[in-house]
Design a protein around this motif. Structure first.
Motif, PDB file in Angstrom:
ATOM      1  N   UNK A 171       0.848  -1.188   0.000  1.00  0.00           N
ATOM      2  CA  UNK A 171       0.000   0.000   0.000  1.00  0.00           C
ATOM      3  C   UNK A 171       0.886   1.241   0.000  1.00  0.00           C
ATOM      4  N   UNK A 172       0.472   2.218  -0.793  1.00  0.00           N
ATOM      5  CA  UNK A 172       1.219   3.467  -0.919  1.00  0.00           C
ATOM      6  C   UNK A 172       0.270   4.614  -0.598  1.00  0.00           C
ATOM      7  N   UNK A 173       0.816   5.752  -0.163  1.00  0.00           N
ATOM      8  CA  UNK A 173      -0.051   6.932  -0.137  1.00  0.00           C
ATOM      9  C   UNK A 173      -0.416   7.276  -1.580  1.00  0.00           C
ATOM     10  N   UNK A 174      -1.697   7.361  -1.907  1.00  0.00           N
ATOM     11  CA  UNK A 174      -2.058   7.538  -3.318  1.00  0.00           C
ATOM     12  C   UNK A 174      -1.818   8.951  -3.843  1.00  0.00           C
ATOM     13  N   UNK A 175      -1.525   9.890  -2.955  1.00  0.00           N
ATOM     14  CA  UNK A 175      -1.223  11.245  -3.402  1.00  0.00           C
ATOM     15  C   UNK A 175      -2.386  11.848  -4.171  1.00  0.00           C
ATOM     16  N   UNK A 176      -2.072  12.652  -5.151  1.00  0.00           N
ATOM     17  CA  UNK A 176      -3.110  13.423  -5.846  1.00  0.00           C
ATOM     18  C   UNK A 176      -4.090  12.561  -6.623  1.00  0.00           C
ATOM     19  N   UNK A 177      -3.730  11.296  -6.909  1.00  0.00           N
ATOM     20  CA  UNK A 177      -4.702  10.461  -7.634  1.00  0.00           C
ATOM     21  C   UNK A 177      -5.959  10.262  -6.795  1.00  0.00           C
ATOM     22  N   UNK A 178      -5.803  10.391  -5.476  1.00  0.00           N
ATOM     23  CA  UNK A 178      -6.969  10.199  -4.609  1.00  0.00           C
ATOM     24  C   UNK A 178      -7.973  11.340  -4.764  1.00  0.00           C
ATOM     25  N   UNK A 179      -7.516  12.447  -5.373  1.00  0.00           N
ATOM     26  CA  UNK A 179      -8.415  13.600  -5.527  1.00  0.00           C
ATOM     27  C   UNK A 179      -9.646  13.246  -6.351  1.00  0.00           C
TER      28      UNK A 179
END
Lengths: 463, 483
Positions: B212-220
């Protein structure tokens, strides 16, 4: 002593029993043919072809059986007809099983079958020598105390030699090989017990006090039984040989019981062996570990599967009908005892439950033929000797087979005739030679009626 | 003396009887248990005594079996292009067990599965050796190769899904390993196994499913979906959120590098410029509970079995500043590449989320034993809102940060992400790109790409630069295969 009052009821007829030598010959043919087929079976399974040595092996086994049969016909014509064929069959199957395990490149000792074949021949030779030279088993009675001395020497010898695999039961002669004197001591000490008990049985049986409904032996009569108990404990402690001490003690109790007809002796025997077992199990780490393995057969040690567990897997994997000779994996058991102590595991895996039951029934039959010989024997010495030898054989079979199948803790003894080991096969052939001799004497037509009462008196056997 | 003798005879009979009872117990009653005990080596011998069934991609097996010599185990697993397919097939090693599809379908591939009972019985009666079944996957060989080659020697993962069915088309993870090299039980295999386990880059980790990764801006896009669903925000309606945005209960502010027009931006503009202020603000306005609810509708906070187990992506319960950060894919927000592919697929499939799966059917030696039917997991957003979000994502690729994801002649929607790592962004960030391609017949592919770190310069690491070209190649491979 009025010998024939107890011995001569139903089992001895004056009319002369059929000799049954032709029965023996027919059975012997099976006893030779079955192992030869087994041999062919292994070859076909392992290499897809009949083994090269098959003809030689068949002829060799056939020749041994033929010579044995002819000599029995000549020197012991009334001997039991089942004993020789069963011994031959078991010995022949043992050779096949050892040869089959020889086909595995890493099962120690390598290439054991030729040696075992040689020892089997020596065993049969000794068997024949006993039949030829021991005209009457009662001759052995003369050597009662010499036998005792010899047995003690034989039992004590291994103490002076290094332990092999945790048990001091071997005498190693550099350059010649090693010997298990216990196997021979088993026979010799039976001779001593039979001779000794024949003399003492009245004293042991009659002079006792009644207490709580059972007859207790006198203190002074307890002497010998305690001595034997101490001796078996000593063997256990110094030679860490659980099997042999159990064997001697059990055999002594059996013979004592037969000689005195007193149940109280069995009670004492059981009490003493229980006490001894608890004592030794708590003080001897070797025995304690055997008991631990017995209680936890499938346990792993440091993540590794133990030999005990491997043996259980071998039996379980055999199932009802087995994998077929040559198609099992009893080599997974590892260690040095696959061909000796654990040989029944190969039987169980490759011949299945069916094969195991057949083999066990063969042993059972052999034991019962021995006891039948004791029943038929006309003299108390012969009875005691026959029941002692059969009893010892029975206990050994039970201790080994029970140990391997984890019915009881495992002890370092070998399955008679089947297992690899020279001493064992030689000693067992000698054992059955003596039994054959006794049965020949027993089944022989009764002597012609004596011309006068005086002469008959002299025929009563006395010690 | 004959009475005790007879008793002794009975006693010896009892001894033999006890032995007979015991062998019956061991060899009959306990036999099944002993035969199938894992520590009984015969189980493994039997298992490798015949060729194992294969794992099939587009009609061709990517696995095989080869006969060994000098071992108790007759057959050993081989792989074609092992490293490419390792995240899918996993290993089937004589010494080191199984993983991934080889593990999930171990019994089926071996042939001992209950569903193959009938076949086994026939084989036994006709004297044929036991045969394993084949596992037919949904994967697309070209897409998988494009993903693997696109990642190259970078660390990362790709997950591609057919949005309309949920069928997984590509599942790549690098660095990878060749399962053939550890399939046996030789010293050589063991050395390789130890080396793989000691490798700090963890080549045997399936990053597409299990990391698992921090999804960063894709999570927007998830935050945008939540915003649209709430009805309080719209695609072309100013959000009313200031840039820079002051985090609740905090003196820290959020903004973007290079000052894009994020102040009071509409959702469309905010997604185009990946405005941190706007989406952190939305996440705060909607609240932690609402954000969790939407994230869970997209598949968060639960394990997925595709049928390989995929790690749980997490949108946690958290305090206000952390929740605002989580809304832009930072803080404790963690997602697997598969999860982000599912998010993309749901948007591309007009709001309908299909259950991801990678096994189309199980084939026994004589017949298909099990066929997977596509299954709907839920509807995280309405078709209307999905359409709006598609507009926004297509705008990102046309005019925004995702221009590297463009494909000639095909509509592509996407979103870049550059997730920060370490205290004060001290470690090189994760580069993300999620995208889908749209045709007249709906969307045939949705992709999520993450590249962990690389030797490239920090300012070059952005979803658009590193991850988007890989996503583009994967989409291209799928589209080419369809025409």
């Amino acid at each position: 002593m009025s010998t024939n009052t107890t011995g001569g009821t139903s089992t001895v007829s004056a009319g002369g029993l059929p000799s049954r030598r032709n029965t023996e010959l027919a059975l012997l043919a099976f006893a030779v043919v079955i192992p030869v087929f087994a041999y062919a079976n292994v070859g076909l399974a392992k290499n897809g072809s009949l083994p090269a040595g098959m003809v030689g092996y068949g002829l060799g086994l056939g020749l041994l059986a033929a010579v044995a049969h002819l000599l029995v016909r000549k020197f012991a014509p009334y001997a039991d007809p089942l004993i020789l064929p069963i011994c031959t069959l078991l010995n022949g199957l043992g050779l096949v099983l050892i040869w089959r395990l020889d086909q595995e490149p890493r099962v120690e000792p390598l290439n054991a079958a030729p040696g075992q074949l040689m020892w089997s021949a020596v065993g049969v030779a000794l068997f024949l020598a006993v039949l030829v030279f021991l005209k009457d088993h009662r001759i052995l009675q003369r050597y009662t105390y010499i036998s005792m001395a010899a047995a003690i020497v034989l039992l004590a010898l291994p103490m002076f030699f290094p332990a092999v695999n945790g048990a001091k039961i071997w005498v190693t002669i550099p350059g010649v090989g090693s010997l298990q004197p216990g196997e021979f001591a088993k026979i010799i000490i039976t001779v001593f017990f039979a001779g000794y008990l024949m003399v003492k049985r009245d004293a042991l049986a009659l002079a006792s006090r009644r207490f709580l409904g059972i007859y207790l032996p006198r203190g002074r009569d307890l002497g010998p039984i305690l001595a034997i108990w101490a001796l078996s404990l000593l063997i256990l402690v110094f030679e860490t040989d659980l099997g042999t001490s159990l064997l001697f003690f059990g055999m002594f109790v059996v013979m004592l019981y037969v000689a005195t007809e007193r149940t109280s002796w069995i009670l004492f025997g059981l009490l003493l062996s229980a006490a001894g077992a608890v004592f030794v199990a708590s003080f001897n780490s070797h025995v304690a570990s055997r008991v631990h393995n017995w209680l936890n057969p499938l346990e792993t040690v440091n993540g590794n599967v133990t030999e005990t567990a491997q043996v259980m897997y071998a039996f379980g994997s055999g199932g009802l009908f087995g994998s077929g000779l040559g198609e099992g994996y009893s080599r997974f058991i590892g260690g040095i005892a696959v061909k000796s102590d654990y040989i029944l595991a190969t039987v169980g895996e490759e011949l299945g439950l069916t094969g195991m039951m057949a083999i066990l029934l063969l042993y059972g039959l052999l034991i019962e033929r021995g006891i039948r010989t004791a029943l038929a024997a006309r003299d108390p010495f012969g009875k005691l000797l026959a029941v002692g030898l059969s009893g010892a054989f029975a206990i050994q079979v039970f201790v080994v087979a029970g140990g391997v199948t984890a019915l009881i803790p495992l002890t370092g003894m070998t399955m008679p005739f089947l297992a690899q080991g020279g001493s064992s096969v030689i000693a067992n052939w000698a054992l059955f030679a003596i039994l054959l001799r006794i049965s020949d004497t027993a089944r022989r037509p009764a002597p012609a009626p004596a011309p006068s009462p005086d002469v008959e008196m002299t025929q009563v056997v006395r010690p | 003396m004959n009475k005790p003798l007879r008793r002794i005879a009975v006693f010896c009979g009892i001894l033999i009887m006890a032995l007979l009872v015991r062998v019956n117990w061991v060899q009959f009653v306990q036999a099944d248990e002993l035969q199938s005990d894992d520590r009984n080596r015969r189980v493994a011998v039997e298992r490798y005594a015949h060729p194992r069934g294969d794992i099939i991609v587009e009609g061709k097996a990517v696995t095989g079996s080869t006969e060994t010599d000098g071992s108790d185990y007759q057959y050993k697993r081989t792989h074609k292009n092992g490293p490419v397919w390792a995240p899918v097939t996993g290993r089937a090693s004589q010494a080191f067990g199984t993983s991934m599809l080889e593990g999930v379908y171990d019994e089926f591939l071996t042939g001992t599965d209950d569903r193959l009972f009938f076949n086994r019985t026939i084989d036994m009666l006709t004297g044929k050796p036991m045969e394993g079944g084949n596992v037919v996957t949904t994967l697309n060989a070209e897409a998988q190769r494009a993903a693997f080659e696109g990642l190259g020697d970078k660390k990362g993962a790709v997950a591609a899904i057919d949005p309309q069915t949920g069928a997984i088309l590509a599942l790549a993870s690098t660095p990878s390993y060749d399962p053939s090299a550890i399939a046996g039980n030789s010293k050589e295999d063991e050395k390789k196994w130890v080396a793989l386990n000691d490798d700090p880059d963890k080549p045997m980790l399936n990053r597409a499913l299990r990391e698992t990764y921090p999804p960063g801006s894709t999570f927007k896009v998830v935050t945008a979906a939540a915003a649209l669903e709430s009805g309080r925000y719209d695609i072309d309606k100013p959000s009313g959120i200031e840039d820079p945005y002051q985090l609740p209960q905090s003196t820290d502010t959020l903004s973007n590098y290079g000052s894009p027009p994020c102040d009071d931006a509409t959702l469309k503009v905010a997604l185009q410029y990946s405005c941190n202020a706007t989406f952190a603000g939305i996440s705060h306005e909607l609240g932690n509970e609402k954000m969790i609810e939407v994230a869970e509708k997209f598949g968060y906070n639960t394990e997925h079995f595709v049928p390989i187990r995929s790690a749980e992506s997490v949108y946690p319960e958290d305090n206000q500043p952390q929740n605002a950060q989580a809304g832009i894919g930072q803080a404790s927000n963690r997602a697997t590449p598969l999860q982000m592919a599912m998010v993309t697929a749901a948007i591309a499939n007009d709001g309908k989320l299909m259950k991801p799966y990678m096994v189309d059917r199980l084939e026994g030696p004589r017949s298909v034993v099990e066929q997977t039917e596509p299954e709907e997991l839920g509807q995280p957003l309405s078709a209307t809102n999905a359409g709006k979000l598609q507009d926004m994502m297509e705008n990102v690729v046309e005019n925004g940060t995702g221009t590297n994801g463009r494909l000639d002649g095909v509509t592509v929607g996407g979103k870049t992400g550059t997730a920060q790592r370490g205290v004060d962004n001290s470690e090189s960030p994760y580069a993300w790109f999620i995208s889908y391609a749209m045709t007249d017949g709906g969307s045939p592919v949705a992709v999520a790409v993450v590249v962990e770190d690389s030797n490239a310069q920090r300012d070059e690491i952005s979803g658009g630069g590193l991850a988007a070209p890989i996503a583009k190649d994967v989409m291209r491979a799928v589209l080419d295969g369809r025409s």
